[in-house]
Motif scaffolding. Structure first.
Motif, PDB file in Angstrom:
ATOM      1  N   GLY A 132     -10.077  -2.456  10.032  1.00 43.83           N
ATOM      2  CA  GLY A 132      -9.238  -2.752  11.187  1.00 43.83           C
ATOM      3  C   GLY A 132      -8.703  -4.169  11.155  1.00 43.83           C
ATOM      4  O   GLY A 132      -7.549  -4.427  11.522  1.00 43.83           O
ATOM      5  N   THR A 133      -9.542  -5.100  10.704  1.00 43.43           N
ATOM      6  CA  THR A 133      -9.102  -6.498  10.623  1.00 43.43           C
ATOM      7  C   THR A 133      -8.061  -6.670   9.531  1.00 43.43           C
ATOM      8  O   THR A 133      -7.093  -7.432   9.684  1.00 43.43           O
ATOM      9  CB  THR A 133     -10.308  -7.424  10.381  1.00 43.43           C
ATOM     10  OG1 THR A 133     -11.297  -7.176  11.376  1.00 43.43           O
ATOM     11  CG2 THR A 133      -9.904  -8.882  10.441  1.00 43.43           C
ATOM     12  N   THR A 134      -8.244  -5.987   8.411  1.00 44.33           N
ATOM     13  CA  THR A 134      -7.252  -6.051   7.329  1.00 44.33           C
ATOM     14  C   THR A 134      -5.890  -5.566   7.830  1.00 44.33           C
ATOM     15  O   THR A 134      -4.860  -6.216   7.604  1.00 44.33           O
ATOM     16  CB  THR A 134      -7.700  -5.198   6.131  1.00 44.33           C
ATOM     17  OG1 THR A 134      -8.957  -5.669   5.648  1.00 44.33           O
ATOM     18  CG2 THR A 134      -6.676  -5.258   5.006  1.00 44.33           C
ATOM     19  N   ILE A 135      -5.887  -4.423   8.521  1.00 46.96           N
ATOM     20  CA  ILE A 135      -4.630  -3.881   9.068  1.00 46.96           C
ATOM     21  C   ILE A 135      -4.024  -4.867  10.070  1.00 46.96           C
ATOM     22  O   ILE A 135      -2.808  -5.102  10.092  1.00 46.96           O
ATOM     23  CB  ILE A 135      -4.883  -2.524   9.743  1.00 46.96           C
ATOM     24  CG1 ILE A 135      -5.391  -1.488   8.728  1.00 46.96           C
ATOM     25  CG2 ILE A 135      -3.638  -2.025  10.462  1.00 46.96           C
ATOM     26  CD1 ILE A 135      -4.418  -1.127   7.645  1.00 46.96           C
ATOM     27  N   THR A 136      -4.896  -5.467  10.897  1.00 43.58           N
ATOM     28  CA  THR A 136      -4.420  -6.420  11.904  1.00 43.58           C
ATOM     29  C   THR A 136      -3.815  -7.655  11.246  1.00 43.58           C
ATOM     30  O   THR A 136      -2.735  -8.124  11.636  1.00 43.58           O
ATOM     31  CB  THR A 136      -5.576  -6.832  12.834  1.00 43.58           C
ATOM     32  OG1 THR A 136      -6.091  -5.663  13.479  1.00 43.58           O
ATOM     33  CG2 THR A 136      -5.114  -7.817  13.889  1.00 43.58           C
ATOM     34  N   VAL A 137      -4.511  -8.212  10.249  1.00 45.67           N
ATOM     35  CA  VAL A 137      -4.020  -9.428   9.580  1.00 45.67           C
ATOM     36  C   VAL A 137      -2.719  -9.136   8.829  1.00 45.67           C
ATOM     37  O   VAL A 137      -1.754  -9.912   8.902  1.00 45.67           O
ATOM     38  CB  VAL A 137      -5.102 -10.003   8.647  1.00 45.67           C
ATOM     39  CG1 VAL A 137      -4.540 -11.130   7.790  1.00 45.67           C
ATOM     40  CG2 VAL A 137      -6.290 -10.517   9.463  1.00 45.67           C
ATOM     41  N   ASP A 166      -0.378   1.869   3.998  1.00 45.72           N
ATOM     42  CA  ASP A 166      -1.463   0.881   4.119  1.00 45.72           C
ATOM     43  C   ASP A 166      -2.822   1.515   3.845  1.00 45.72           C
ATOM     44  O   ASP A 166      -3.685   0.914   3.199  1.00 45.72           O
ATOM     45  CB  ASP A 166      -1.469   0.265   5.522  1.00 45.72           C
ATOM     46  CG  ASP A 166      -0.387  -0.788   5.717  1.00 45.72           C
ATOM     47  OD1 ASP A 166       0.240  -1.193   4.719  1.00 45.72           O
ATOM     48  OD2 ASP A 166      -0.159  -1.202   6.871  1.00 45.72           O
ATOM     49  N   ASN A 167      -3.013   2.732   4.329  1.00 47.31           N
ATOM     50  CA  ASN A 167      -4.323   3.363   4.181  1.00 47.31           C
ATOM     51  C   ASN A 167      -4.548   3.932   2.789  1.00 47.31           C
ATOM     52  O   ASN A 167      -5.678   3.959   2.300  1.00 47.31           O
ATOM     53  CB  ASN A 167      -4.514   4.412   5.271  1.00 47.31           C
ATOM     54  CG  ASN A 167      -4.881   3.754   6.587  1.00 47.31           C
ATOM     55  OD1 ASN A 167      -6.005   3.338   6.795  1.00 47.31           O
ATOM     56  ND2 ASN A 167      -3.895   3.611   7.469  1.00 47.31           N
ATOM     57  N   ILE A 168      -3.503   4.358   2.134  1.00 53.00           N
ATOM     58  CA  ILE A 168      -3.618   4.771   0.736  1.00 53.00           C
ATOM     59  C   ILE A 168      -3.970   3.559  -0.127  1.00 53.00           C
ATOM     60  O   ILE A 168      -4.844   3.624  -1.001  1.00 53.00           O
ATOM     61  CB  ILE A 168      -2.313   5.448   0.258  1.00 53.00           C
ATOM     62  CG1 ILE A 168      -2.167   6.813   0.949  1.00 53.00           C
ATOM     63  CG2 ILE A 168      -2.301   5.598  -1.256  1.00 53.00           C
ATOM     64  CD1 ILE A 168      -0.780   7.420   0.823  1.00 53.00           C
ATOM     65  N   GLN A 169      -3.309   2.435   0.135  1.00 51.23           N
ATOM     66  CA  GLN A 169      -3.625   1.199  -0.593  1.00 51.23           C
ATOM     67  C   GLN A 169      -5.082   0.785  -0.347  1.00 51.23           C
ATOM     68  O   GLN A 169      -5.793   0.382  -1.254  1.00 51.23           O
ATOM     69  CB  GLN A 169      -2.683   0.081  -0.149  1.00 51.23           C
ATOM     70  CG  GLN A 169      -2.953  -1.259  -0.835  1.00 51.23           C
ATOM     71  CD  GLN A 169      -2.071  -2.382  -0.291  1.00 51.23           C
ATOM     72  OE1 GLN A 169      -1.076  -2.119   0.374  1.00 51.23           O
ATOM     73  NE2 GLN A 169      -2.441  -3.616  -0.569  1.00 51.23           N
ATOM     74  N   TRP A 170      -5.525   0.921   0.917  1.00 56.96           N
ATOM     75  CA  TRP A 170      -6.894   0.554   1.278  1.00 56.96           C
ATOM     76  C   TRP A 170      -7.916   1.404   0.514  1.00 56.96           C
ATOM     77  O   TRP A 170      -8.860   0.882  -0.071  1.00 56.96           O
ATOM     78  CB  TRP A 170      -7.087   0.725   2.780  1.00 56.96           C
ATOM     79  CG  TRP A 170      -8.522   0.792   3.219  1.00 56.96           C
ATOM     80  CD1 TRP A 170      -9.278   1.918   3.377  1.00 56.96           C
ATOM     81  CD2 TRP A 170      -9.375  -0.305   3.531  1.00 56.96           C
ATOM     82  NE1 TRP A 170     -10.541   1.598   3.780  1.00 56.96           N
ATOM     83  CE2 TRP A 170     -10.631   0.245   3.876  1.00 56.96           C
ATOM     84  CE3 TRP A 170      -9.204  -1.680   3.555  1.00 56.96           C
ATOM     85  CZ2 TRP A 170     -11.715  -0.550   4.243  1.00 56.96           C
ATOM     86  CZ3 TRP A 170     -10.283  -2.480   3.933  1.00 56.96           C
ATOM     87  CH2 TRP A 170     -11.513  -1.923   4.260  1.00 56.96           C
ATOM     88  N   ILE A 171      -7.733   2.709   0.529  1.00 50.04           N
ATOM     89  CA  ILE A 171      -8.744   3.584  -0.074  1.00 50.04           C
ATOM     90  C   ILE A 171      -8.753   3.434  -1.591  1.00 50.04           C
ATOM     91  O   ILE A 171      -9.800   3.565  -2.236  1.00 50.04           O
ATOM     92  CB  ILE A 171      -8.540   5.058   0.364  1.00 50.04           C
ATOM     93  CG1 ILE A 171      -9.841   5.857   0.200  1.00 50.04           C
ATOM     94  CG2 ILE A 171      -7.398   5.729  -0.348  1.00 50.04           C
ATOM     95  CD1 ILE A 171     -10.926   5.475   1.176  1.00 50.04           C
TER      96      ILE A 171
END
Length: 666
Positions: A225-230, A485-490
């Motif tokens: 959540g913090t990564t998405i926020t930043v 963003d979530n594909i990059q995250w996983i």
């Protein structure tokens, strides 16, 4: 006294030992909760002792009474340290738990993960994070709960009253195995001192969010959540993270995620923390890159990082107010600024005064609580003044939903907007997470591989990535960024070494994503490719939490101070197939400030699990989107219309928009 060495399984089945185990010495090497202030009258102290002793056979009362009295006097609570188990506390593979029910064994695993020394903030006080986010109030409750879970079958439900296991009740296979409530006070008894009093009496507790609902997965949960926020914070100010500075504070259970998130986003992060033990833990875990104790050295290091456009996380051991003031004096530009100290708990260790040592502050907190409060409020005013100097020079500051602006306003700090109603700085939900994620149904979907195998987690990562990439091909433009963003995250989850405690993962997904990923997991379990999986989420989500200064801060129809959504959420989850459900007063912004609900769901590869996940996950998300759409949030109106197109049994009341020009004539 208890002397026989029992196996792990036998200790679980034993419950409260008879005879009692020997007293345990206080372990100074462990990070302990601060002493709570003395708030009970003499009569109430006797009641607290009487309440504690009711867990034990009458023959043991004479032995335990002076011990519990000493704990109450010394720590402000009765933790029953003597009953702390001898076995190591961690999430074991599910097969190692003595249980008649796979679902119950999964819950035992999750409870132990919350109390793992690598996960919990104050493990000996059964506190997972946030200074007071408790799984239980004492070790008798833990032992009884684990025994009940070991004994239960799939036609029983365990009822949990704020940490106390009320008992096993007959139910049915489709009912939740556990129903949890935490801190559900009569509204007029929900002030901070009420928590202090009733928690000291042993009759309620502050479950935070995922602490008291057995769904914490270490800092990884908030790293995402913090990564998405930043990332979105930098997008908002139209800057690349590389070479730019994010300043914040707090390295505890939840806030400890910030430096790791900053590294994943690619910026320079400076995170201040006053507690030397927790700072060292984060350094040892690799969640921060460097620790600095001198302000001049910090200035030099940040200037070097800016010049070389480094991606680096730096912990400053000291008060964040000193950092804001020093960076102003040294003309260091801060691009993004926030704070994630536990200001929901400002008078009991959540926030520390400047110019007072950590040790002296703890002493003052316990023995001079009014002076401590005065010092904290002085610090909040100074903190706000320093932030205002930076925002005047272009810093983008957002409240991270930790009640910073709320408590600063109560201290008389200069944080109010010109209308004297709103804050001059937005909540990150108002500006970022609400309109970009929650309104579209995107929120924290998480899972735990109950086998304890890293290879199972790697397989689930790959499954989730394939599902998201497939969904993205036909996703509308409005949610393409969230999907990307979530594909990059996983894809980067393994290399970022996010696992602390259980083999767990989190990503943000909407209802379609959650259901399809869960169904793919269930099929993989059926095929024997992976073991049992536990699904859950943070309460910090689309639908689970009513919190006017955080989760629902972008609700503008006047209903953000209502809690219908959270209550409906947990009721709906409970009869649609959740393995366990929870509802809490408290959460991340403070006792009496929020109501939040959570769930856990066990996937075992069965047809029944497939039915449950579809029914429950669809409701769990779309309940919140419906509420947000009725508040006239345009993203949510788009999302709920899309949901109705895919599910003919969904029929939601939609708002009619009013022309503001017409209202101006009134």
């Amino acid at each position: 006294m208890h002397t026989t060495t029992l196996s792990f399984k036998d200790q679980i089945l034993e419950g409260i030992p008879n005879p009692l185990p020997a007293p345990k010495p206080f372990d100074a090497a462990i990070n302990h909760a601060p002493k709570r202030k003395a708030i009970l009258s003499k009569a109430e102290e006797k009641l607290a002792l009487k309440n504690a002793l009711r867990y034990f056979d009458k023959k043991d009362h004479k032995t335990l009474l002076p011990e519990f009295k000493n704990e109450l006097d010394t720590y402000g609570r009765i933790y029953m340290y003597r009953l702390r188990p001898d076995y190591k506390m961690y999430a074991r593979p599910i097969a190692e738990y003595p249980a008649k029910s796979t679902q119950a064994a999964a819950i035992m695993l999750m409870i132990q993960n919350n109390l793992d020394y690598a996960v919990a903030q104050h493990p000996h006080e059964l506190i997972t994070y946030g200074g007071n986010g408790g799984v239980f109030s004492n070790w008798a409750q833990y032992r009884l709960t684990m025994k009940y879970l070991a004994e239960m079958n799939d036609e029983q439900t365990l009822v949990m009253y704020s940490g106390h296991p009320m008992g096993l009740f007959p139910s049915h296979k489709e009912a939740p195995r556990v129903v949890v409530t935490n801190g559900m006070m009569i509204p007029n008894y929900s002030k901070p001192d009420d928590w202090e009093k009733f928690n000291a009496l042993g009759v309620t507790q502050y479950g935070q969010m995922t602490a008291g609902s057995y769904m914490y997965i270490g800092p990884q949960g908030i790293v995402h959540g913090t990564t998405i926020t930043v990332l979105n914070g930098f997008r908002k100010i139209k800057k690349e993270p590389k070479g730019h500075l994010f300043v914040t504070s707090g390295l505890g259970g939840m806030s400890g995620a910030q430096p790791k998130a900053g590294n994943i986003a690619g910026c320079i992060t400076v995170c201040a923390e006053v507690n030397p033990k927790i700072t060292q833990v984060r350094l040892d875990q690799g969640w921060i890159d460097e620790k600095i104790t001198d302000l001049d050295a910090l200035v030099n290091r940040v200037n070097k990082a800016k010049a070389e456009k480094e991606t680096i996380s730096i912990a400053y051991l000291g008060n964040v107010v000193d950092v804001w003031e020093k960076f102003d004096e040294a003309h260091i530009h801060i691009d993004l600024g926030s704070d994630q100290t536990s200001l929901h708990n400002p008078w009991a260790g959540g926030y520390y005064p400047v110019d007072v040592s950590f040790e002296d502050a703890n002493e003052m907190m316990a023995n001079q609580p009014e002076l401590f409060k005065e010092k904290v409020q002085d610090t909040l005013r100074r903190h706000a003044d320093a932030i205002n100097k930076h925002t005047a020079k272009g810093t983008y500051f957002f409240d991270y939903g930790n009640a910073f602006l709320l408590e600063a306003s109560r201290a008389g700090a200069n944080v109010m907007a010109e209308n004297c109603i709103d804050f001059k700085y937005p909540s990150y939900v108002q500006d970022i997470m609400g309109p970009m994620c929650f309104d579209y149904g995107f929120g924290p979907f998480r899972w735990v591989c109950a086998s304890g195998k890293a290879e199972d987690l790697a397989q689930t990562d790959a499954i989730a990535c394939r599902v998201l990439e497939d969904i993205k091909k036909n996703s509308p433009e409005e949610i393409q960024q969230q999907m990307a963003d979530n594909i990059q995250w996983i894809k980067g989850a393994q290399e970022n070494k996010l696992v602390v405690g259980s083999q767990a993962r989190i990503l943000y997904a909407d209802a379609e994503g959650r259901m399809k990923i869960a169904e793919a997991f269930n099929q993989a379990i059926k095929n024997g490719d992976i073991g049992t999986v536990v699904l859950g989420r943070d309460h910090h989500d689309v639908s689970g939490t009513d919190s006017p200064y955080r989760e629902t801060s972008n609700i503008y129809d006047g209903s953000r101070f209502t809690a219908d959504m959270a209550i409906q959420n947990v009721i709906g989850d409970s009869f649609r197939g959740a393995t366990w459900v929870s509802i809490h007063n408290g959460g991340g912004v403070g006792w009496g400030e929020v109501i939040n609900g959570g769930f856990g769901m066990v996937l075992d590869g069965s047809i029944e699990a497939s039915k449950r996940l579809k029914q429950m996950l669809f409701w769990d998300v779309n309940n919140g989107i419906s509420r947000r759409s009725w508040a006239r949030n345009e993203g949510a109106v788009f999302a709920i219309k899309r949901a109705m197109e895919t599910e003919p049994n969904l029929k939601v009341t939609l708002p009619n928009f009013v022309d503001d020009d017409l209202l101006n004539e009134v």
